[in-house]
Scaffold this motif. Structure first.
Motif, short mmCIF file in Angstrom:
data_model
loop_
_atom_site.label_atom_id
_atom_site.label_comp_id
_atom_site.label_asym_id
_atom_site.label_seq_id
_atom_site.Cartn_x
_atom_site.Cartn_y
_atom_site.Cartn_z
N SER A 343 54.00 14.54 -38.34
CA SER A 343 52.80 15.27 -38.80
C SER A 343 52.24 16.12 -37.68
O SER A 343 52.60 15.96 -36.51
CB SER A 343 51.75 14.28 -39.29
N GLN A 344 51.30 17.02 -38.02
CA GLN A 344 50.66 17.87 -37.02
C GLN A 344 49.89 17.02 -36.01
O GLN A 344 49.91 17.29 -34.80
CB GLN A 344 49.72 18.87 -37.68
N SER A 345 49.20 15.98 -36.48
CA SER A 345 48.43 15.13 -35.56
C SER A 345 49.35 14.37 -34.61
O SER A 345 49.02 14.18 -33.44
CB SER A 345 47.56 14.13 -36.35
N GLN A 346 50.53 13.94 -35.09
CA GLN A 346 51.49 13.27 -34.23
C GLN A 346 52.04 14.23 -33.18
O GLN A 346 52.19 13.87 -32.01
CB GLN A 346 52.63 12.68 -35.07
N GLY A 362 60.75 15.18 -26.41
CA GLY A 362 61.53 14.30 -27.26
C GLY A 362 61.39 12.84 -26.87
O GLY A 362 61.26 11.95 -27.73
N GLU A 363 61.36 12.57 -25.57
CA GLU A 363 61.20 11.20 -25.08
C GLU A 363 59.81 10.67 -25.40
O GLU A 363 59.64 9.50 -25.75
CB GLU A 363 61.45 11.15 -23.56
N VAL A 364 58.81 11.53 -25.29
CA VAL A 364 57.44 11.12 -25.61
C VAL A 364 57.33 10.73 -27.08
O VAL A 364 56.76 9.68 -27.42
CB VAL A 364 56.44 12.27 -25.30
N PHE A 370 57.23 8.05 -33.18
CA PHE A 370 57.05 9.07 -34.21
C PHE A 370 58.39 9.57 -34.76
O PHE A 370 58.47 10.01 -35.91
CB PHE A 370 56.26 10.26 -33.66
N ILE A 371 59.44 9.54 -33.92
CA ILE A 371 60.76 9.98 -34.38
C ILE A 371 61.81 8.99 -33.87
O ILE A 371 61.54 8.18 -32.98
CB ILE A 371 61.11 11.40 -33.87
#
Length: 388
Positions: A343-346, A362-364, A370-371
């Motif tokens: 999502s935008q907030s994520q 990507g690591e964050v 989130f992913i």
């Protein structure tokens, strides 16, 4: 000359400390009775306070907490001298009011180093941007003055974001803050990758940034920063506004207008053997003369002042802005957002950490849950990872 206030009822200790700090070039103020209010301390305006905890009463120790609670004096570092036998009890009692401590009696060399470090930390914190953490105001001026006084050759770059105010008005200050944070991170990334080890980056405030680099690095830094800005900043706008190439907002006369997307103006002042810059004021005057001219030129651009240099006059270098909405090098976060993987907030939360800590986005996002690794591989498939 730095000012130091020593609070202690131990006369012998006061005399020893005064002797030491006098020799180290400080202006020393002594106090043995404590203060009923902050007025005398505000008048002294010390750069650091040494509080002898062992010889101080509870009433006098209260001044440490009061100093930290007052906006005017909160930045003054307080270093406590503590008796080793009472270390635990005294630290628990005054931990809210001190910045550092030493065991009494202190080693002179250790004391000097700790005091100088406390002052340096305080100055950096007080004169740094709370949003970006970059040095501002006084630190920028002192750094520039030092280079001029030492007759060093350098390039001073001044960055100003065009149309940032209108973006802030339409999208709100939180989204505006994200633009500022990403601009700071982009500047850091470009300087780190294309500049010198000792180059300086500063945040004057708002949408104004500065950097100091060598004369030979200024062009490549300017080109890369302007290009990166034009590639990434449009993604702070909605898809519709990006497609239109403008936002609808009121101008300074309160008239409704189509305001172009944000661009960047970069003014460069070069100090080398062919220039005659003598002080910070001259640099400032040159910067704002270039900046005023650049504001009349559309798009992102950079220009140096060459009036007193051998190369002769030179106009602005305007970046050929491209539409990156269908760019194969679209930012990773935007790809994941469009694919519905977050999502935008994520994304906003992940980007804030990415910009502040410099960890790969990507690591964050994986660390935050989130992913997944599979999401990341799919988004990066067939891409040049150096441009993510």
């Amino acid at each position: 000359m730095k000012k130091i206030l020593i609070i202690s009822s131990d006369k012998k200790l006061r005399e020893v400390l005064k002797f030491c700090f006098d020799g180290w070039g400080y202006e020393v103020f002594l106090e043995d009775t404590g203060f009923k209010d902050l007025t005398p301390i505000k008048k002294i305006s010390p750069d650091v306070v040494i509080a002898d905890v062992h010889s101080a009463s509870k009433e006098r120790l209260e001044i440490c907490r009061i100093l930290k609670d007052d906006f005017i004096t909160a930045f003054i570092p307080i270093v406590a001298l503590i008796d080793k036998r009472q270390l635990r009890d005294q630290l628990l009692e005054i931990k809210q009011g001190i910045d550092d401590y030493l065991i009494k009696p202190p080693d002179p060399l250790d004391l000097r180093v700790r005091i100088e470090m406390a002052i340096k930390r305080s100055q950096y914190s007080f004169y740094s941007s709370p949003l970006t953490g970059l040095p501002s105001g006084r630190i920028i001026e002192e750094t520039l003055k030092s280079k001029i006084d030492n007759a060093e050759n350098f390039t001073f770059g001044y960055i100003d974001i065009d149309n940032f105010k209108y973006f802030n008005d339409v999208y709100g200050y939180l989204k505006g803050d994200r633009v500022i944070m990403q601009t700071a991170y982009m500047l850091y990334t470009v300087i780190k990758g294309s500049g010198n080890k000792g180059d300086f980056i500063g945040h004057i405030g708002g949408d104004d940034f500065v950097f100091i680099t060598s004369v030979d690095k200024q062009k490549i830094i300017s080109e890369k920063f302007v290009s990166l800005f034009d590639r990434l900043i449009p993604f702070h706008y909605s898809e519709e506004d990006r497609s239109n190439g403008y936002i609808v907002a009121r101008d300074r006369t309160r008239k409704i207008k189509n305001i172009p997307l944000m661009s960047v103006s970069l003014a460069l002042v070069i100090k080398d053997g062919s220039s005659d810059i003598k002080n910070v004021i001259e640099v400032n005057e040159k910067v704002f003369e270039i900046k005023r001219y650049l504001k009349t030129v559309a798009g992102s651009k950079f220009m140096s002042d060459r009036r007193n240099r051998k190369e002769g006059p030179s106009g602005p270098s305007v970046h050929n802005k491209k539409d990156h909405s269908k760019d194969p090098c679209k930012p990773l976060g935007q790809i994941l957002l469009e694919k519905g993987k977050l999502s935008q907030s994520q994304l906003d939360e992940g980007l804030s950490i990415h910009w502040k800590r410099g960890i790969v986005l990507g690591e964050v996002l994986k660390e935050l849950g989130f992913i997944t690794e599979e999401n990341l591989r799919e988004a990066l498939k067939g891409r040049d990872l150096s441009k993510v």
